[in-house]
Design an enzyme around this catalytic site. Structure first.
Site, PDB file in Angstrom:
ATOM      1  N   LYS A 118       0.843  -1.211   0.000  1.00 43.88           N
ATOM      2  CA  LYS A 118       0.000   0.000   0.000  1.00 43.88           C
ATOM      3  C   LYS A 118       0.871   1.252   0.000  1.00 43.88           C
ATOM      4  O   LYS A 118       0.599   2.219  -0.714  1.00 43.88           O
ATOM      5  CB  LYS A 118      -0.952  -0.009   1.202  1.00 43.88           C
ATOM      6  CG  LYS A 118      -2.022  -1.082   1.063  1.00 43.88           C
ATOM      7  CD  LYS A 118      -2.933  -1.246   2.269  1.00 43.88           C
ATOM      8  CE  LYS A 118      -3.845  -2.442   1.999  1.00 43.88           C
ATOM      9  NZ  LYS A 118      -4.864  -2.673   3.007  1.00 43.88           N
TER      10      LYS A 118
ATOM     11  N   GLN B  56      -5.296  -1.637   9.304  1.00 44.94           N
ATOM     12  CA  GLN B  56      -5.137  -2.958   8.692  1.00 44.94           C
ATOM     13  C   GLN B  56      -5.721  -4.041   9.609  1.00 44.94           C
ATOM     14  O   GLN B  56      -5.436  -4.081  10.803  1.00 44.94           O
ATOM     15  CB  GLN B  56      -3.641  -3.211   8.413  1.00 44.94           C
ATOM     16  CG  GLN B  56      -3.349  -4.454   7.611  1.00 44.94           C
ATOM     17  CD  GLN B  56      -3.782  -4.356   6.135  1.00 44.94           C
ATOM     18  OE1 GLN B  56      -3.964  -3.275   5.594  1.00 44.94           O
ATOM     19  NE2 GLN B  56      -3.964  -5.497   5.506  1.00 44.94           N
TER      20      GLN B  56
ATOM     21  N   ASP C 179     -11.702   2.251   3.401  1.00 46.99           N
ATOM     22  CA  ASP C 179     -12.026   0.833   3.302  1.00 46.99           C
ATOM     23  C   ASP C 179     -13.524   0.616   3.077  1.00 46.99           C
ATOM     24  O   ASP C 179     -13.939  -0.480   2.711  1.00 46.99           O
ATOM     25  CB  ASP C 179     -11.680   0.121   4.624  1.00 46.99           C
ATOM     26  CG  ASP C 179     -10.273  -0.454   4.656  1.00 46.99           C
ATOM     27  OD1 ASP C 179      -9.789  -0.894   3.605  1.00 46.99           O
ATOM     28  OD2 ASP C 179      -9.679  -0.474   5.759  1.00 46.99           O
TER      29      ASP C 179
HETATM   30  N1  L34 Z   1      -8.388  -2.634   6.759  1.00 49.56           N
HETATM   31  N2  L34 Z   1      -7.563  -4.703   6.213  1.00 49.56           N
HETATM   32  C1  L34 Z   1      -8.073  -3.536   5.826  1.00 49.56           C
HETATM   33  N3  L34 Z   1      -8.292  -3.225   4.519  1.00 49.56           N
HETATM   34  C2  L34 Z   1      -7.989  -4.119   3.556  1.00 49.56           C
HETATM   35  O1  L34 Z   1      -8.251  -3.851   2.267  1.00 49.56           O
HETATM   36  C3  L34 Z   1      -7.421  -5.348   3.920  1.00 49.56           C
HETATM   37  N4  L34 Z   1      -7.024  -6.287   2.987  1.00 49.56           N
HETATM   38  C4  L34 Z   1      -7.213  -7.713   3.303  1.00 49.56           C
HETATM   39  C5  L34 Z   1      -6.584  -7.951   4.685  1.00 49.56           C
HETATM   40  N5  L34 Z   1      -6.823  -6.867   5.632  1.00 49.56           N
HETATM   41  C6  L34 Z   1      -7.247  -5.627   5.274  1.00 49.56           C
HETATM   42  C7  L34 Z   1      -5.930  -6.155   2.224  1.00 49.56           C
HETATM   43  O2  L34 Z   1      -5.331  -5.106   2.078  1.00 49.56           O
HETATM   44  C8  L34 Z   1      -6.449  -8.373   2.183  1.00 49.56           C
HETATM   45  N6  L34 Z   1      -5.612  -7.332   1.630  1.00 49.56           N
HETATM   46  C9  L34 Z   1      -4.584  -7.549   0.689  1.00 49.56           C
HETATM   47  C10 L34 Z   1      -3.851  -6.504   0.144  1.00 49.56           C
HETATM   48  C11 L34 Z   1      -2.837  -6.732  -0.758  1.00 49.56           C
HETATM   49  C12 L34 Z   1      -2.533  -8.000  -1.156  1.00 49.56           C
HETATM   50  C13 L34 Z   1      -3.249  -9.048  -0.635  1.00 49.56           C
HETATM   51  C14 L34 Z   1      -4.276  -8.823   0.274  1.00 49.56           C
HETATM   52  C15 L34 Z   1      -1.411  -8.208  -2.108  1.00 49.56           C
HETATM   53  O3  L34 Z   1      -0.618  -7.326  -2.332  1.00 49.56           O
HETATM   54  N7  L34 Z   1      -1.286  -9.425  -2.681  1.00 49.56           N
HETATM   55  C16 L34 Z   1      -0.256  -9.773  -3.627  1.00 49.56           C
HETATM   56  C17 L34 Z   1       0.725 -10.777  -3.033  1.00 49.56           C
HETATM   57  C18 L34 Z   1       1.270 -10.403  -1.727  1.00 49.56           C
HETATM   58  C19 L34 Z   1       2.270 -11.426  -1.205  1.00 49.56           C
HETATM   59  O4  L34 Z   1       3.275 -11.646  -1.901  1.00 49.56           O
HETATM   60  O5  L34 Z   1       2.052 -11.985  -0.114  1.00 49.56           O
HETATM   61  C20 L34 Z   1      -0.911 -10.443  -4.826  1.00 49.56           C
HETATM   62  O6  L34 Z   1      -0.333 -10.416  -5.902  1.00 49.56           O
HETATM   63  O7  L34 Z   1      -1.995 -11.009  -4.664  1.00 49.56           O
END
Ligand code: L34
Length: 284
Positions: A52, A96, A119
Site C-alpha cells: 500500500k 489494517q 475501506d
Molecule cells: N483494513 N484490512 C483492511 N483493509 C484491507 O483492504 C485489507 N485487505 C485484506 C486484509 N486486511 C485488510 C488487504 O489489504 C487483504 N488485503 C490484501 C492486500 C494486498 C494483497 C493481498 C491482500 C497483495 O498485495 N497481494 C499480492 C501478493 C502479496 C504477497 O506476496 O504476499 C498479490 O499479488 O496477490
C-alpha cells in the site's frame, strides 16, 4: 486454456490514471494523504501494508504509516484514530485487519470518520452501499468488479455465485453484483450442494479462505472465476481458494494468486483515497 486475468496489469492501468489526476491536483497545490495503521507483526499484513505504501508513492500520495506494537491498548489506538480524524493532511485512514485479539475491530472502525473511511467498513458507508448511494466501495469487492469488467463479460442477468459471507468481502461483493443486475447466490459453510450451486455459476467469486477448495468440478465450462483467497499451500506457497491448475482449462477467465485480486484491492484503495481527497477539497 482459459484467459488469465492479469490483476497486475489492470491495477497498473488504474494507478496510472490516478497518478495523472494526482499530478494535476498537485499543480493546484492540492496534496492527498493516506494514513495506514498496523498493529502487531503479522507477516502477511506487513507485506500488504508495504504494498500500500509503494502504491501511494507511485500515484503521488503522501503516506503516513503508524506501526504500533501488538500490546497497544484500545484507548491508545482510539487516540490515534481520533488524531488522524482531525488531521487535515490525512484524507484516508486505514486500520489494517486483522487486529490482535484483544482489540475489537468494530469499536475501532466505528470511530473512523466515515468521510475518511477509505475501506468503506464504517456502518454509515456499509449502509450507503446497501442502497446504492455511496462515495467509497470496499476495496476488494470493487477490485473484483473491475476484473470482471476487464473480461468484457456482462454481469446483468448472469448467475453469480459468491462463496463466503464476510462483511469485508462476501456480503458487499454480492451487493455489488446485484447492483449490476446479476442473479446472486451467497454460499457459506452451511450451504448444501455447494458444488452443484457453484457449477451453475457464470461468474464465481471465491472468498472462503480455504486453500484450493474450488476444483474443476465446481465450475461451469467457460465461467469467469475470481479468486479472492490468500492462503499458503502444503509447501508454504501462496495460493488462492481456487485450484488454479485444475480449473484453468475449464474456466473462460480466471484470476491467479498472486497477481489477481490482491493488486486490485490496493488500486481501489488508491481510488478511494483520491475520492476522499477531492471531497475534502470540494472538488467534484
Ligand atoms: N483494513 N484490512 C483492511 N483493509 C484491507 O483492504 C485489507 N485487505 C485484506 C486484509 N486486511 C485488510 C488487504 O489489504 C487483504 N488485503 C490484501 C492486500 C494486498 C494483497 C493481498 C491482500 C497483495 O498485495 N497481494 C499480492 C501478493 C502479496 C504477497 O506476496 O504476499 C498479490 O499479488 O496477490
Amino acid at each position: 486454456m482459459a484467459n488469465i486475468i492479469d490483476g497486475k496489469a489492470v491495477s497498473a492501468q488504474v494507478k496510472e490514471k490516478i497518478r495523472g489526476e494526482v499530478s494535476e491536483l498537485k499543480e493546484k497545490g492540492i496534496e492527498i494523504g493516506l494514513a495506514v495503521v498496523i498493529v502487531g507483526d503479522d507477516p502477511a499484513s506487513q507485506v500488504y501494508v508495504r504494498n500500500k505504501e509503494k502504491a501511494c508513492e507511485l500515484v503521488g500520495f503522501n503516506s503516513y504509516k503508524y506501526a504500533l506494537p501488538a500490546e497497544t491498548t484500545e484507548e491508545e489506538l482510539l487516540a490515534l484514530v481520533d488524531k488522524l480524524n482531525n488531521d487535515d493532511r490525512v484524507d484516508g485512514i486505514l486500520v489494517q485487519l486483522p487486529l490482535p485479539k484483544h482489540l475489537n475491530d468494530k469499536i475501532i472502525i466505528d470511530n473512523i470518520r466515515p468521510d475518511k473511511d477509505v475501506d468503506a467498513f464504517h456502518p454509515v458507508n456499509v449502509g450507503k452501499i446497501m442502497i446504492g448511494d455511496y462515495s467509497f466501495l470496499p476495496c476488494t469487492p470493487a477490485g473484483v468488479m473491475e476484473l470482471i469488467d476487464s473480461t468484457g463479460v456482462e454481469v446483468a442477468g448472469k448467475q453469480c455465485v459468491v462463496i463466503g459471507r464476510s462483511n469485508i468481502v462476501g456480503k458487499p461483493q454480492a451487493m455489488l453484483l446485484l447492483h449490476r443486475s446479476g442473479t446472486v447466490t451467497i454460499c457459506h459453510s452451511k450451504t448444501r450442494n455447494l458444488k452443484e450451486i457453484c457449477s451453475g455459476a457464470d461468474i464465481l467469486v471465491a472468498a472462503v479462505g480455504r486453500a484450493k477448495m474450488v476444483t474443476s468440478d465446481y465450475i461451469k465450462e467457460g465461467a469467469v472465476v475470481i479468486d479472492v483467497g490468500m492462503n499458503r499451500d502444503e509447501n508454504g506457497k501462496l495460493c488462492g481458494d481456487v485450484d488454479f491448475e485444475d480449473c484453468k482449462e475449464k474456466a473462460g477467465y480466471i484470476t491467479p494468486v498472486p497477481g489477481g485480486v490482491g493488486p486490485m484491492t490496493i488500486a481501489m484503495l488508491m481510488k478511494n483515497t483520491l475520492t476522499a481527497g477531492k471531497m475534502h477539497h470540494g472538488i467534484d
